[in-house]
Each structure stands twice: as C-alpha cells, then as structure tokens.
Design a protein around this motif. Sequence first.
Motif, PDB file in Angstrom:
ATOM      1  N   SER A  66       0.832  -1.213   0.000  1.00  0.00           N
ATOM      2  CA  SER A  66       0.000   0.000   0.000  1.00  0.00           C
ATOM      3  C   SER A  66       0.860   1.254   0.000  1.00  0.00           C
ATOM      4  O   SER A  66       0.562   2.228  -0.715  1.00  0.00           O
ATOM      5  CB  SER A  66      -0.916   0.007   1.226  1.00  0.00           C
ATOM      6  OG  SER A  66      -1.823  -1.071   1.192  1.00  0.00           O
ATOM      7  N   ALA A  67       1.927   1.237   0.782  1.00  0.00           N
ATOM      8  CA  ALA A  67       2.790   2.412   0.878  1.00  0.00           C
ATOM      9  C   ALA A  67       3.446   2.722  -0.463  1.00  0.00           C
ATOM     10  O   ALA A  67       3.579   3.894  -0.847  1.00  0.00           O
ATOM     11  CB  ALA A  67       3.853   2.187   1.955  1.00  0.00           C
ATOM     12  N   LEU A  68       3.859   1.687  -1.189  1.00  0.00           N
ATOM     13  CA  LEU A  68       4.512   1.896  -2.479  1.00  0.00           C
ATOM     14  C   LEU A  68       3.523   2.447  -3.506  1.00  0.00           C
ATOM     15  O   LEU A  68       3.861   3.348  -4.288  1.00  0.00           O
ATOM     16  CB  LEU A  68       5.119   0.583  -2.964  1.00  0.00           C
ATOM     17  CG  LEU A  68       6.055   0.647  -4.171  1.00  0.00           C
ATOM     18  CD1 LEU A  68       7.178   1.642  -3.942  1.00  0.00           C
ATOM     19  CD2 LEU A  68       6.624  -0.735  -4.472  1.00  0.00           C
ATOM     20  N   ILE A  69       2.316   1.912  -3.534  1.00  0.00           N
ATOM     21  CA  ILE A  69       1.299   2.441  -4.445  1.00  0.00           C
ATOM     22  C   ILE A  69       1.034   3.910  -4.153  1.00  0.00           C
ATOM     23  O   ILE A  69       1.006   4.752  -5.060  1.00  0.00           O
ATOM     24  CB  ILE A  69      -0.007   1.630  -4.334  1.00  0.00           C
ATOM     25  CG1 ILE A  69       0.200   0.205  -4.869  1.00  0.00           C
ATOM     26  CG2 ILE A  69      -1.142   2.317  -5.101  1.00  0.00           C
ATOM     27  CD1 ILE A  69      -0.993  -0.705  -4.660  1.00  0.00           C
ATOM     28  N   ARG A  70       0.849   4.244  -2.882  1.00  0.00           N
ATOM     29  CA  ARG A  70       0.579   5.631  -2.497  1.00  0.00           C
ATOM     30  C   ARG A  70       1.744   6.542  -2.895  1.00  0.00           C
ATOM     31  O   ARG A  70       1.531   7.652  -3.389  1.00  0.00           O
ATOM     32  CB  ARG A  70       0.303   5.709  -0.997  1.00  0.00           C
ATOM     33  CG  ARG A  70       0.034   7.119  -0.476  1.00  0.00           C
ATOM     34  CD  ARG A  70      -0.456   7.097   0.955  1.00  0.00           C
ATOM     35  NE  ARG A  70      -1.808   6.572   1.052  1.00  0.00           N
ATOM     36  CZ  ARG A  70      -2.905   7.290   0.843  1.00  0.00           C
ATOM     37  NH1 ARG A  70      -2.798   8.577   0.524  1.00  0.00           N
ATOM     38  NH2 ARG A  70      -4.098   6.751   0.946  1.00  0.00           N
ATOM     39  N   TYR A  71       2.970   6.071  -2.711  1.00  0.00           N
ATOM     40  CA  TYR A  71       4.138   6.882  -3.048  1.00  0.00           C
ATOM     41  C   TYR A  71       4.215   7.134  -4.548  1.00  0.00           C
ATOM     42  O   TYR A  71       4.530   8.244  -4.995  1.00  0.00           O
ATOM     43  CB  TYR A  71       5.408   6.194  -2.568  1.00  0.00           C
ATOM     44  CG  TYR A  71       6.677   6.910  -2.950  1.00  0.00           C
ATOM     45  CD1 TYR A  71       7.036   8.119  -2.354  1.00  0.00           C
ATOM     46  CD2 TYR A  71       7.519   6.394  -3.944  1.00  0.00           C
ATOM     47  CE1 TYR A  71       8.188   8.795  -2.716  1.00  0.00           C
ATOM     48  CE2 TYR A  71       8.670   7.060  -4.314  1.00  0.00           C
ATOM     49  CZ  TYR A  71       9.005   8.255  -3.697  1.00  0.00           C
ATOM     50  OH  TYR A  71      10.145   8.926  -4.073  1.00  0.00           O
ATOM     51  N   LEU A  72       3.909   6.115  -5.359  1.00  0.00           N
ATOM     52  CA  LEU A  72       4.089   6.225  -6.808  1.00  0.00           C
ATOM     53  C   LEU A  72       2.958   6.976  -7.500  1.00  0.00           C
ATOM     54  O   LEU A  72       3.193   7.626  -8.532  1.00  0.00           O
ATOM     55  CB  LEU A  72       4.249   4.832  -7.427  1.00  0.00           C
ATOM     56  CG  LEU A  72       5.555   4.114  -7.098  1.00  0.00           C
ATOM     57  CD1 LEU A  72       5.554   2.713  -7.680  1.00  0.00           C
ATOM     58  CD2 LEU A  72       6.759   4.897  -7.582  1.00  0.00           C
ATOM     59  N   ILE A  73       1.725   6.904  -6.984  1.00  0.00           N
ATOM     60  CA  ILE A  73       0.616   7.571  -7.679  1.00  0.00           C
ATOM     61  C   ILE A  73       0.166   8.852  -6.985  1.00  0.00           C
ATOM     62  O   ILE A  73      -0.623   9.609  -7.543  1.00  0.00           O
ATOM     63  CB  ILE A  73      -0.589   6.628  -7.860  1.00  0.00           C
ATOM     64  CG1 ILE A  73      -1.261   6.313  -6.518  1.00  0.00           C
ATOM     65  CG2 ILE A  73      -0.180   5.359  -8.588  1.00  0.00           C
ATOM     66  CD1 ILE A  73      -2.552   5.514  -6.670  1.00  0.00           C
ATOM     67  N   GLY A  74       0.663   9.116  -5.780  1.00  0.00           N
ATOM     68  CA  GLY A  74       0.319  10.343  -5.080  1.00  0.00           C
ATOM     69  C   GLY A  74      -0.895  10.182  -4.178  1.00  0.00           C
ATOM     70  O   GLY A  74      -1.725   9.287  -4.370  1.00  0.00           O
ATOM     71  N   ASP A  75      -1.000  11.060  -3.209  1.00  0.00           N
ATOM     72  CA  ASP A  75      -2.046  10.943  -2.191  1.00  0.00           C
ATOM     73  C   ASP A  75      -3.455  11.103  -2.754  1.00  0.00           C
ATOM     74  O   ASP A  75      -4.379  10.412  -2.332  1.00  0.00           O
ATOM     75  CB  ASP A  75      -1.823  11.973  -1.081  1.00  0.00           C
ATOM     76  CG  ASP A  75      -0.685  11.581  -0.146  1.00  0.00           C
ATOM     77  OD1 ASP A  75      -0.411  10.369  -0.025  1.00  0.00           O
ATOM     78  OD2 ASP A  75      -0.072  12.480   0.462  1.00  0.00           O
ATOM     79  N   THR A  76      -3.641  12.024  -3.700  1.00  0.00           N
ATOM     80  CA  THR A  76      -4.992  12.244  -4.224  1.00  0.00           C
ATOM     81  C   THR A  76      -5.538  10.992  -4.886  1.00  0.00           C
ATOM     82  O   THR A  76      -6.645  10.532  -4.569  1.00  0.00           O
ATOM     83  CB  THR A  76      -5.008  13.417  -5.224  1.00  0.00           C
ATOM     84  OG1 THR A  76      -4.612  14.616  -4.559  1.00  0.00           O
ATOM     85  CG2 THR A  76      -6.403  13.609  -5.804  1.00  0.00           C
ATOM     86  N   CYS A  77      -4.776  10.426  -5.810  1.00  0.00           N
ATOM     87  CA  CYS A  77      -5.221   9.204  -6.495  1.00  0.00           C
ATOM     88  C   CYS A  77      -5.330   8.042  -5.516  1.00  0.00           C
ATOM     89  O   CYS A  77      -6.261   7.237  -5.603  1.00  0.00           O
ATOM     90  CB  CYS A  77      -4.270   8.862  -7.633  1.00  0.00           C
ATOM     91  SG  CYS A  77      -4.331  10.024  -9.027  1.00  0.00           S
ATOM     92  N   ALA A  78      -4.391   7.944  -4.580  1.00  0.00           N
ATOM     93  CA  ALA A  78      -4.429   6.862  -3.598  1.00  0.00           C
ATOM     94  C   ALA A  78      -5.676   6.966  -2.733  1.00  0.00           C
ATOM     95  O   ALA A  78      -6.306   5.938  -2.406  1.00  0.00           O
ATOM     96  CB  ALA A  78      -3.169   6.896  -2.736  1.00  0.00           C
TER      97      ALA A  78
END
Length: 386
Positions: free
Chosen positions: A283-295
Amino acid sequence: MTYTEQSLDALRLVGDELADATVATLFERGEVGKFNTLMRYVSTVGQELPDGLPDVAREYLHETSSPPAWVDWGEMEKARLFFIDNNVHISTALSFASMPACYVVPHVAKLLSATHSLKYPSKRMAETGQFTVYLMQPDAFEAGSRFIPAAQKVRLLHASIRHHLAREDRWDTAALGTPICQEDMIGGQMMFSIQVLDALHRLGIHMSVEGAESYYYAWRVVGAMLGVDQEHVPHDLEAARAFSDLYMVRHMGPSEEGAELTRQLIDLYEEVVPGTFFDPVVSALIRYLIGDTCADWLRVPRTSWDTVVKLAPALLNVLETIEDRSPVGAWALDRLGHLTTLFELSSLTRGRVMHYAIPEHLKKDFDVPSYAAHTHRWTPPPPHLS
C-alpha cells in the motif's frame, strides 16, 4: 501533434476495424469455440496454422503476422537492453503505478470489473507481465518467439470485449464511447510506457535519455500491433506526456470499481510477499508512486510504512551507482533483477502459460544499460495541464 478535447472525443467513437470485423464474423458463424481450441496450439512465430481454422481467422492471422514496416530494429535492441537493466524496477512500476493508474480512470475500472473475475486478480497482472517479457526477448519477432501470437490474441480479446459489451447492453456507449476505444488504447499505451518511466524516476532509477526514448518506442510498436491507429499516437516523449496529462485530467476520478480492483491488487501482492511484516509496503509503495490524491480515490490505506518507503530512492540510488561504476556489479544486479521478475511472474501465473482466449460470453457476476552511459540523465518535465 496537438491534442484537444475535441480530437480525443472523436477517438472515443473508434475501435479496431480489422479485429472487430474478425470477431463479429466468428460469432456470427458460431466458430469462436473452434478458434479457441485450435489456437491453443499456436503459441510461437513460424508455426503452421492448424487445419480447420476458420477462414476469417486465418486471414486475420496472416495480415497481422509481421511487425510494422517502419520498425527501427536498432531502437528495439536499445529498448531490450533498457529492460534487462531495469526489469525488476519496470515490473514494480507496472504493478504499483501503471495498474492503479488504470483503476483511477472510472470507465476503465468499470470495464475491467465487467470483464475480469475479481476472484482472480492475478490473471490480468500475469498476462501483462508475460506479454512484456515476451516482447523484450532478443528473438521477439523471429521464428519460435511467443510475442507476435500473444499480440494477435490480445487484439482479438479486446475486440471480443467490445462485441459483448455492445450487444449485452452492459455499456453506455453514448456516455462512455466505444469500449476499449482508440483514446483508451492510446491512454493504456501511455500508462505502460511514459507513466512507467515517471515511476522509475520517482524511485530514483538512473536512466539515460536514449534509454527512456527507446523504451517508449517499443511500446509504440506494441500499440501498432494491438490495433492502435498510428496517425493519432504520440511519436516522442514530449508528445506522449501532453497526451497522457490531457487524458488523465479528462477522465481520472474515484469509483467503486477502482477501489475494489485496487483492494484486490493489494491483497494479491500481500500474498506474494513472504510473511506479514512487510505487507504494508504494498500500500505504501502504491501511495508513493501515484500520489495521495489518487491513492485516496482508490482507498489505498495509509500505513506506518508510508514514510519509510520514501527512503527507497536513496537506497536504489546507491545500488544504481554501483551498477554504473562496476561491470561485475551491473551483471550481478541485472541477474538478480531477472530472477526476481521470473519469480514474480511464476507466482502470478502459478507456472502456467496465459492463452488470451476469446471469451464466448462475459461473466455476469464479479466472481540504462551498457549501450549508453548514465550521463544526460532523463528527467520528466512538469505536467502539461493546460
């Protein structure tokens, strides 16, 4: 090439004439089952087509049996070397940036939910990973290769989805356009090319300008073989960024389907990661790569690892520096990346080969490398939002 709202609206009405006509004829003649059965035995370039194959399918396979005449094989070799140098990072970007980028486009998430059983989220990831590995083999377009047959089948798979959704009243064409239309196919090409490059940059991976351009070029070749109209495809990274930014701004947003697909993706990779301690890294990697808004739109949970993951570029920068300065280190890291990619793909496929068959119905229920020094580093420009 300039892209406007009007030009992209026009692309939403267009599918893939050749593949659509082939699939329509197979269904009209009741020959889909026969085609799928016989095509399971056609998996490599140069194989003799089996007796009994429907004529319309034989004509399609003959017409799509070669790469575009404009292919620059020097660029394709550079792309292959780029992939070898960055294979594990590219796999990471595909899984944790490109796929969530697909899910953050509501109509794409809706289509994926309607055409893939959510009980088997590994299928799409396995198909994407296998397809990319086939493409980046040194003999990808030669006898014995698996890439061209895979591309031919994926193109028909997309056409069959258009066929079903249009006839089963499960898609609002007036509001959403043609399923898997030209705009979405080009958009998908951007997600697997320029958005992968952006993710690699965010991870701190060293890339040359030449490597980035060659990797994008390879996906242009892929797009052509999957039925994307080349008159409308961005021909370079600058144009690709302009298209990608406009496409995402036009369409991205939250959706129930996107959140559900993302949850399935996270669960899948938490199963692949040994033990449970490192599960939050997904989850942390997805959030880091796509940004907080999209996450947040995709309901990616916040975890205690969110801060830790931000240290990844510093660690990867050390490894990349070793690779740049030491031929032995480069060989060892490339080999490790190759083995890691194979392990991930094996985990997703359970050791099976994905066949990309044409579905007879849709489920009703949601059951840089040695060729270029790492000087002139590639750095993405700011977004084109105007």
